[in-house]
Design a protein around this motif. Sequence first.
Motif, short mmCIF file in Angstrom:
data_model
loop_
_atom_site.label_atom_id
_atom_site.label_comp_id
_atom_site.label_asym_id
_atom_site.label_seq_id
_atom_site.Cartn_x
_atom_site.Cartn_y
_atom_site.Cartn_z
N PRO A 152 32.48 -31.51 -38.78
CA PRO A 152 31.36 -31.54 -39.73
C PRO A 152 31.87 -31.42 -41.17
CG PRO A 152 30.80 -30.16 -37.86
CD PRO A 152 32.24 -30.54 -37.69
N GLY A 153 31.38 -32.31 -42.04
CA GLY A 153 31.83 -32.32 -43.43
C GLY A 153 33.15 -33.03 -43.63
N THR A 162 26.51 -40.76 -36.05
CA THR A 162 27.79 -40.10 -36.28
C THR A 162 27.88 -39.62 -37.73
OG1 THR A 162 28.95 -41.40 -34.60
CG2 THR A 162 30.30 -40.42 -36.33
N GLY A 181 25.01 -36.88 -38.22
CA GLY A 181 25.20 -35.70 -37.39
C GLY A 181 26.32 -34.81 -37.87
N GLY A 182 27.35 -35.41 -38.46
CA GLY A 182 28.47 -34.61 -38.95
C GLY A 182 28.48 -34.45 -40.46
N SER A 183 27.45 -35.00 -41.14
CA SER A 183 27.42 -34.98 -42.61
C SER A 183 28.77 -35.44 -43.16
CB SER A 183 27.08 -33.58 -43.13
OG SER A 183 26.84 -33.60 -44.51
N LEU A 184 29.20 -36.61 -42.68
CA LEU A 184 30.54 -37.11 -42.99
C LEU A 184 30.56 -37.90 -44.30
CD1 LEU A 184 31.49 -38.41 -39.41
CD2 LEU A 184 31.82 -36.12 -40.39
#
Length: 349
Positions: free
Chosen positions: A256-257, A277, A280-283
């Motif tokens: 995450p991040g 994706t 959900g992961g704050s990518l």
Amino acid sequence: MTTDPDPGTMATDPATGPMPAEPAAALMPAVVVTGHGEPPVVVERLRPTPAEGEVAVRVTAAPLTPLDLLCASGTSYLGAPVLPYVPGVQGVGTLDDGTPVWFPTRAGMAPGDGSLAGYAVVPAADPVALPDDADHCLVAALGLSAVAAWAALTLRGGLRPGEVVLVLGAGGTVGQAAVQLARLGGAGRVVAACRSDAAVYSARRSGADAVVRLAGTDEPETLARRFRQAADGPVDLVLDPLFGVPAAAALRALAPGGRLVNLGGSAAPTATIDSATLRGGSLRILGYTNNELTAAQRATAITVVAGHAAAGRLTVTHQVRPLAEAPTAWADQRAGTTAGRIVLVPPPH
């Protein structure tokens, strides 16, 4: 390459015709592109004279890079370069006072000549001083590739101590440098991903904690699981010169991040990225190019790279050849048969 003429004789440049009579000391060897997409020739030319605000650099080593061939092909997005010209977008040499320097050029991207010659003329503000004990050929081999690796990891990717870094394409010059620079930057674990036996060997020699072998049959989900296994968990930062399936898999392996910094698309021009994706992961997906660096940032990067190289902490696979072998080296680079970066060295003068 022709031999130096005696003082007072006429020299001929195939690109421009007969040159005025000049002492042999005023001539230099130079690699010249005379046709877009055609192999260069090695000729003798008059040494360039600096204009106001410029300095002359006696070239001691200059790398032959994919960018040089792309520009010379006439197919670059920057447009076809004006012919004839001396290629070479970077080099290492010495100033008149003996100071060793790395320097960039705009050869192939703007009118003017580059580094693949005995001498180059550049704006006075551009050369970056190197340590006195710097290995000129090694610094030339590292050059802008190592600059990209360092800046993508730090300035763009925000590498923090203890983070897990995944380097895609780790057998290439950028990738080899990135593995070492990630470690030097405080990464807690560095995972490399590459395809060939030679690349796997280079990645391990560069100090990767684990190496994931890439294959043409890889699927994003299964490859992502292999990345996580090699990383002993999720990844914080990905350095990606490949794109395609490897990038899609790397995104799925991010914590995450997490951040993915893309430097190129040598595997594919597109990648399958799903919204779930990313959200959900704050990518973060970040693009990088050396062109965004200021002159000061580039100088800082070269100073860091050269310092690590001089201290024995940073190296890349490279081969050194005489400048006279430039046409053969050019063909090898185009065919992709080279073992590491080719560095061309002018004869002593």
